[in-house]
Design an enzyme around this catalytic site. Structure first.
Site, PDB file in Angstrom:
ATOM      1  N   LYS A  34      36.858  36.327  38.874  1.00 58.24           N
ATOM      2  CA  LYS A  34      36.621  37.419  39.821  1.00 58.24           C
ATOM      3  C   LYS A  34      36.412  36.863  41.226  1.00 58.24           C
ATOM      4  O   LYS A  34      37.031  37.323  42.186  1.00 58.24           O
ATOM      5  CB  LYS A  34      35.381  38.206  39.367  1.00 58.24           C
ATOM      6  CG  LYS A  34      35.188  39.546  40.039  1.00 58.24           C
ATOM      7  CD  LYS A  34      33.892  40.223  39.554  1.00 58.24           C
ATOM      8  CE  LYS A  34      34.033  40.803  38.158  1.00 58.24           C
ATOM      9  NZ  LYS A  34      32.741  41.322  37.633  1.00 58.24           N
ATOM     10  N   ARG A 103      27.438  40.626  40.923  1.00 58.12           N
ATOM     11  CA  ARG A 103      28.430  40.817  39.861  1.00 58.12           C
ATOM     12  C   ARG A 103      28.678  39.531  39.090  1.00 58.12           C
ATOM     13  O   ARG A 103      28.926  38.483  39.673  1.00 58.12           O
ATOM     14  CB  ARG A 103      29.754  41.280  40.466  1.00 58.12           C
ATOM     15  CG  ARG A 103      29.617  42.323  41.523  1.00 58.12           C
ATOM     16  CD  ARG A 103      30.929  42.555  42.256  1.00 58.12           C
ATOM     17  NE  ARG A 103      31.972  43.061  41.401  1.00 58.12           N
ATOM     18  CZ  ARG A 103      33.226  43.218  41.800  1.00 58.12           C
ATOM     19  NH1 ARG A 103      33.590  42.862  43.034  1.00 58.12           N
ATOM     20  NH2 ARG A 103      34.126  43.690  40.965  1.00 58.12           N
ATOM     21  N   ARG A 347      42.891  41.002  38.580  1.00 54.50           N
ATOM     22  CA  ARG A 347      43.022  39.962  37.545  1.00 54.50           C
ATOM     23  C   ARG A 347      44.288  40.261  36.749  1.00 54.50           C
ATOM     24  O   ARG A 347      44.796  41.382  36.772  1.00 54.50           O
ATOM     25  CB  ARG A 347      41.813  39.958  36.623  1.00 54.50           C
ATOM     26  CG  ARG A 347      41.642  41.268  35.893  1.00 54.50           C
ATOM     27  CD  ARG A 347      40.351  41.307  35.092  1.00 54.50           C
ATOM     28  NE  ARG A 347      40.018  42.681  34.762  1.00 54.50           N
ATOM     29  CZ  ARG A 347      38.814  43.127  34.484  1.00 54.50           C
ATOM     30  NH1 ARG A 347      37.791  42.320  34.533  1.00 54.50           N
ATOM     31  NH2 ARG A 347      38.602  44.377  34.176  1.00 54.50           N
ATOM     32  N   CYS A 880      58.355  22.951   4.151  1.00 53.09           N
ATOM     33  CA  CYS A 880      58.449  24.285   3.580  1.00 53.09           C
ATOM     34  C   CYS A 880      57.054  24.668   3.120  1.00 53.09           C
ATOM     35  O   CYS A 880      56.186  23.838   2.992  1.00 53.09           O
ATOM     36  CB  CYS A 880      59.441  24.304   2.425  1.00 53.09           C
ATOM     37  SG  CYS A 880      59.066  23.143   1.109  1.00 53.09           S
ATOM     38  N   TYR A 900      63.202  20.859  11.411  1.00 54.67           N
ATOM     39  CA  TYR A 900      62.998  22.299  11.252  1.00 54.67           C
ATOM     40  C   TYR A 900      61.681  22.563  10.559  1.00 54.67           C
ATOM     41  O   TYR A 900      61.072  21.656   9.963  1.00 54.67           O
ATOM     42  CB  TYR A 900      64.155  22.913  10.428  1.00 54.67           C
ATOM     43  CG  TYR A 900      64.142  22.474   8.986  1.00 54.67           C
ATOM     44  CD1 TYR A 900      63.402  23.174   8.035  1.00 54.67           C
ATOM     45  CD2 TYR A 900      64.825  21.328   8.585  1.00 54.67           C
ATOM     46  CE1 TYR A 900      63.344  22.734   6.724  1.00 54.67           C
ATOM     47  CE2 TYR A 900      64.769  20.896   7.267  1.00 54.67           C
ATOM     48  CZ  TYR A 900      64.024  21.596   6.346  1.00 54.67           C
ATOM     49  OH  TYR A 900      63.944  21.168   5.048  1.00 54.67           O
TER      50      TYR A 900
HETATM   51  P1  ADP Z   1      32.903  44.292  35.387  1.00 54.64           P
HETATM   52  O1  ADP Z   1      33.209  42.852  35.294  1.00 54.64           O
HETATM   53  O2  ADP Z   1      32.118  44.824  34.250  1.00 54.64           O
HETATM   54  O3  ADP Z   1      34.100  45.121  35.723  1.00 54.64           O
HETATM   55  P2  ADP Z   1      32.176  44.458  38.156  1.00 54.64           P
HETATM   56  O4  ADP Z   1      31.373  43.389  38.744  1.00 54.64           O
HETATM   57  O5  ADP Z   1      33.625  44.404  38.444  1.00 54.64           O
HETATM   58  O6  ADP Z   1      31.895  44.458  36.603  1.00 54.64           O
HETATM   59  O7  ADP Z   1      31.551  45.802  38.684  1.00 54.64           O
HETATM   60  C1  ADP Z   1      31.348  46.963  37.995  1.00 54.64           C
HETATM   61  C2  ADP Z   1      31.842  48.160  38.807  1.00 54.64           C
HETATM   62  O8  ADP Z   1      31.205  48.226  40.077  1.00 54.64           O
HETATM   63  C3  ADP Z   1      33.308  48.082  39.096  1.00 54.64           C
HETATM   64  O9  ADP Z   1      33.865  49.382  39.011  1.00 54.64           O
HETATM   65  C4  ADP Z   1      33.365  47.588  40.511  1.00 54.64           C
HETATM   66  O10 ADP Z   1      34.518  47.986  41.156  1.00 54.64           O
HETATM   67  C5  ADP Z   1      32.142  48.219  41.120  1.00 54.64           C
HETATM   68  N1  ADP Z   1      31.634  47.410  42.225  1.00 54.64           N
HETATM   69  C6  ADP Z   1      31.262  46.134  42.156  1.00 54.64           C
HETATM   70  N2  ADP Z   1      30.895  45.663  43.377  1.00 54.64           N
HETATM   71  C7  ADP Z   1      31.030  46.692  44.227  1.00 54.64           C
HETATM   72  C8  ADP Z   1      30.831  46.827  45.631  1.00 54.64           C
HETATM   73  N3  ADP Z   1      30.417  45.822  46.390  1.00 54.64           N
HETATM   74  N4  ADP Z   1      31.100  48.029  46.185  1.00 54.64           N
HETATM   75  C9  ADP Z   1      31.530  49.048  45.417  1.00 54.64           C
HETATM   76  N5  ADP Z   1      31.738  48.983  44.098  1.00 54.64           N
HETATM   77  C10 ADP Z   1      31.503  47.809  43.484  1.00 54.64           C
HETATM   78 MG    MG Z   2      35.273  44.721  37.218  1.00 56.28          MG
END
Ligand code: ADP
Ligand code: MG
Ligand code: MG
Length: 925
Positions: A34, A103, A347, A880, A900
């Protein structure tokens, strides 16, 4: 001493690349998938909110003492200052406060397995500042209550239910349906109530200090790496534990600021079918997980072209750019804050087997990737899935004519599943593991805590959520057929049943789920093997796989005779119809035809038994002559099916007692007969001859008794003691070849002698058989090529392979026997008693009967190939048996120079792909 760098701002990506020596895989290892992609997106000009990444190394350093390593916190504070500069906001500030998300993000994406906290930085003071700044009090309290709940559950480990009870109870009391109908006052009230939940559950107040919030949230993400959910997921996907997770601190952007804001997820192509069409959902006035959690009904992304055309246009440009950049289908998360689009994640998207194949093939045709890349993108398991049974239209029509149609939903993950219904993950897992049932898990929707139940299911059904809901994403990844959002279904978790109208399905009852079409039927619907013919994309991919394997020079020669092309895939087939299927599936030869199956046919068995019981060689030959015509016609069918391709026929292998009834059965029959005879005698009738016949048979069976038949009189040893059988077989093979050759077909018979342990055994038997071949050709006046060779399945044969290759023109590894004798295990006994424990406890890395033990059994194989080819460079070498269809064993066969692998016809497509993978993996650079 310079301090270790634990934190990389997104715009410091070049530094991360530099410390990783330019290897993007290492960058992903350091920053997580990520984090690496967020930084990379920023670098190529995609709008990403500014932020920074705490490395996986920091996570690993945290684990032993559950403490931040030296310097980490200071580096985070410094990075935060940088973000404040870029955004013009201040963390904890009372004018324009900066809010961030915290995150998780490991090297390999683990959707929903670890934790994320949004809206960090909000407290009573910054909330007021935000209200002043935005004039949108509703939005601020919506964000605040979300923070308290997420922080409460992720960091403080309060159960979700504690918050949901308050939330749902309030909505019910005020008769509010959708979250968006909650007013400012409602949300303000709920924020207060949530604070009370924290106090009640933890005995302290929700922390008001933004820095404390940030630090605690980061630690919680570190801890979530070792949480049960994440550990279970890693076990199921073979992701190692020591990778660690990175933590991404990202400036919040808000999709919940009103009806000009929103949030969504999308795949650049359809992850279920592979169709090249944007596929996703979004919600207006919503935040983060709302879409995935299936809380409200989402709209397809295409609808944005009406609601916000400008943003939609920009979105299309961005996703096209991302797909081009990563050269793969992308799974993106985005948020629109008051008409401004932000990308929050990209991703490589998880996809079904069908989709994987179609996307790989189409990307080659679009010129985006080359054929080897396409081959590498599809796994042998995925090919296997595509050949698994499906419901066909006929059987489904029958079910619906019988009134067994139950409901319709979104076809989230294709395939057919039949199983018994369970309404929670634990029960599903238990019924599968302990009762060995085929199970279908049915839930309103699924959460990451349900994954163990999903893995134990043949199929999944949910009544809520869309094509990008948690259930759909996970099911696709694990290839479990899945139907989601079947909204007609009412699930009653207390009564353990579900209904559609008047129809009731109770826990434990059978249903059939068609993930390909989204239909669900009551009871069991029959399944059919899918035809390969219709899978045009797969056929193309496999053709490329064959081309890659057949490329001269793809394998580096080790010595004379070593093949420079990759493996061919042959098949094991005993009957012409199997041979035809094998050829359809792309087999380039028959690596094993077991002749003894032909002896078991009911009309042939009496002759076989007469042959065994014969007292003299003449009697035996007479009985064998009765069998010859039918063997010959079997072989003619095989040669016709395999016109122009090699067919290896193995001479009789099992011990003779297998063709006779067991001694116990015979004794029972004799007793029954005697009682009958006695009754008949009393009634004045004569005694039958049956008893005498049975007694004769019994004494023959007792005469053949061996205490360990597997190591007794069988294979070449039997042929030496009783050469008439193999002489008849060779005559039948050669006559069949001559007959079809006279019809213009090109037979390539290869006669395989099983179980050689000493060269002198071959020296006794092989010349007699070659003489028969010559006789047949002379008498029929036709010439064709043939070979005589042997199986290598006794360790001594492998060690003395040099001598054996003096006579044998080919080797075929019988790895089942070779494994038994190398380990000294009898397979049946081992698998029944200790082998599973050995594998579970890690005493053996894998079951050696499924995957070749490279060091031991494999060592003998390698030696046999080397010693054999030293004497006879053109020696043809194959394998085989079951290992021939196992990808890791196939790779090993490529490495030791096999020509093979031969496996069951149904595994041929899987093996073709695995062979190409091996060829590519070891191709000279
Ligand atoms: P996951 O790996 O479970 O998807 P994420 O870290 O991507 O977790 O985040 C969960 C949700 O929160 C996702 O929908 C993501 O887009 C949203 N999100 C994460 N960071 C932000 C941010 N800075 N602003 C707005 N939405 C966010
Ligand atoms: Mg996510
Ligand atoms: Mg998520």
């Amino acid at each position: 001493m310079s301090e270790k760098k634990w934190v990389y701002l997104f715009h410091e990506i070049e530094e991360a690349v530099a410390v990783s020596n330019g290897d993007w895989e290492l960058v992903r290892g350091l920053l997580g998938g990520k984090g690496a992609n967020l930084a990379d997106m920023e670098r190529i000009g995609v709008p990403v909110p500014s932020g920074f990444t705490v490395t996986t190394e920091a996570c690993n350093a945290y684990q032993p003492n559950k403490q931040f390593p030296d310097g980490l916190w200071d580096q985070m504070l410094n990075a935060l200052k940088d973000v404040e500069m870029t955004t013009g906001k201040k963390f904890g500030g009372n004018e324009n406060p900066l809010l961030v998300s915290c995150r998780s993000g490991a090297k390999f994406s683990m959707p929903g397995m670890m934790d994320t906290v949004l809206n960090i930085g909000l407290n009573d003071e910054t909330a007021s500042a935000m209200i002043k700044l935005t004039g949108n009090e509703r939005f601020v309290y919506d964000s605040y209550r979300r923070l308290i709940q997420m922080f409460g559950s992720v960091v403080l480990e309060i159960t979700d239910e504690a918050f949901e009870e308050v939330f749902d109870g309030y909505k019910k009391q005020k008769n509010i349906k959708a979250d968006t109908d909650l007013t400012t006052e409602d949300l303000k009230y709920l924020t207060g109530e949530f604070k009370k939940v924290v106090l009640k559950e933890k005995g302290f107040d929700f922390p008001q200090d933004p820095f404390q919030q940030l630090k605690f949230a980061t630690e919680a993400v570190f801890r979530s790496w070792m949480g049960k959910r994440a550990v279970d997921y890693r076990r199921a996907t073979d992701i190692p534990d020591d990778l660690g997770t990175a933590v991404n601190i990202v400036t919040m952007v808000f999709g919940n600021m009103g009806w000009d804001s929103g949030t969504g997820v999308a795949f650049t192509r359809n992850p279920a079918t592979g169709e090249s069409k944007l596929y996703g959902d979004y919600l207006l006035n919503a935040q983060g997980e709302d879409v995935v959690a299936g809380i409200r009904n989402t709209d397809p992304v295409q609808k944005m072209s009406e609601t916000m055309p400008e943003v939609y246009k920009q979105f299309l440009e961005i996703v096209a750019k991302l797909e081009k950049h990563y050269k793969d289908m992308q799974d993106v998360e985005f948020t629109i804050e008051r008409g401004k689009l932000w990308m929050l994640q990209t991703r490589n998207g998880k996809r079904t087997a069908r989709s994987a194949v179609r996307i790989a093939v189409e990307m080659v045709e679009e010129g985006l990737i080359d054929k080897p890349t396409a081959i590498k993108r599809v796994t042998p398991d995925q090919v296997d899935t595509l050949l698994h049974p499906q419901f066909d239209a006929k059987t489904k029509k029958k079910a619906s004519d019988e009134g067994r149609f139950f409901c319709n939903g979104v076809n989230a993950s294709p395939g057919a599943a039949v199983g018994q219904v369970y309404f929670d993950a634990d029960t599903t897992e238990r019924m599968h593991k302990e009762e060995h049932q085929d199970t279908i898990m049915v839930r309103p929707f699924t959460k990451p805590d349900d994954v163990h139940g999903m893995l134990a299911s043949k199929g999944i059904l949910t009544s809520e959520g869309g094509a990008t809901s948690h259930a759909a994403v996970v099911a696709r990844q694990f290839g479990v057929p899945c139907v989601v959002g079947a909204s007609a279904v009412k699930i009653d978790l207390d009564k353990r049943l579900m209904t559609v109208g008047e129809t009731i399905v109770r826990e434990g009852e059978w249903i059939s789920v068609d993930g390909t079409t989204g239909e669900v039927y009551i009871g069991k619907v029959d399944m059919n093997a899918p035809s390969l013919d219709e899978q045009t994309d797969l056929l193309k991919l496999l053709k490329w796989a064959d081309e890659i394997c057949a490329t001269p020079g793809i394998r580096t020669p080790e010595s004379a005779g070593y093949p420079t092309v990759g493996l061919q895939v042959w098949a094991n087939a005993d009957y012409p119809k199997d041979a035809r299927r094998a050829r359809e599936y792309g087999a380039k030869g028959i690596g094993l035809c077991r002749t003894e199956h032909m002896f078991f046919e009911p009309e042939r068995l009496p002759s076989v038994q007469r042959m065994i019981l014969a007292k003299t060689s003449e009697e035996r030959t007479e009985a064998l002559n009765e069998l010859l015509p039918s063997q010959r016609s079997d072989f003619e069918g095989l040669f016709e099916a395999m016109d122009g391709l090699p067919v290896i026929i193995r001479l009789i292998d099992p011990p003779l007692h297998e063709f006779l009834p067991s001694a116990d059965d015979l004794r029972d029959q004799i007793i029954t007969k005697r009682v009958e005879d006695m009754a008949n005698y009393l009634l004045g009738k004569g005694e039958s001859k049956d008893v005498q016949k049975l007694e004769k048979l019994l004494s023959a069976v007792e005469g053949l008794h061996e205490s360990n038949p597997m190591m007794g009189l069988r294979g070449i040893r039997l042929s030496i003691m009783m050469p008439e059988i193999v002489e008849m077989q060779v005559k039948a093979i050669m006559e069949a070849a001559a007959n079809v050759a006279l019809k213009g077909i090109h037979p390539k018979p290869e006669v395989m002698i099983p179980l050689t342990g000493h060269i002198n055994e071959l020296k006794v038997i092989q010349p007699r058989l070659i003489a028969i071949a010559k006789e047949v050709m002379d008498s029929k006046n036709i010439q064709f090529d043939y070979k005589f060779g042997t199986m290598i399945e006794i360790p001594r044969a492998a060690v003395t392979a040099g001598e054996i290759a003096g006579d044998a023109e080919f080797f075929s590894f019988g790895t089942n026997d070779l494994t038994q004798m190398t380990f000294g295990y009898s397979r049946d006994d081992a698998e029944r008693s200790f082998l599973l424990k050995y594998v579970e406890d890690g005493i053996l890395p894998k079951n050696p009967f499924q995957t070749i033990d490279r060091d031991g059994v494999g060592g003998l194989m390698k030696m046999a190939v080397e010693r054999g080819r030293a004497v006879r460079p053109e020696l043809e070498v194959g394998i085989c048996g079951e290992h021939g269809g196992d990808p890791s064993s196939i790779e090993f066969c490529h490495m030791i120079g096999n020509n093979y692998v031969s496996c069951s016809p149904f595994r041929v497509p899987v093996a073709r792909l695995a062979a190409a993978h091996a060829a590519l993996k070891f191709a000279p650079k």
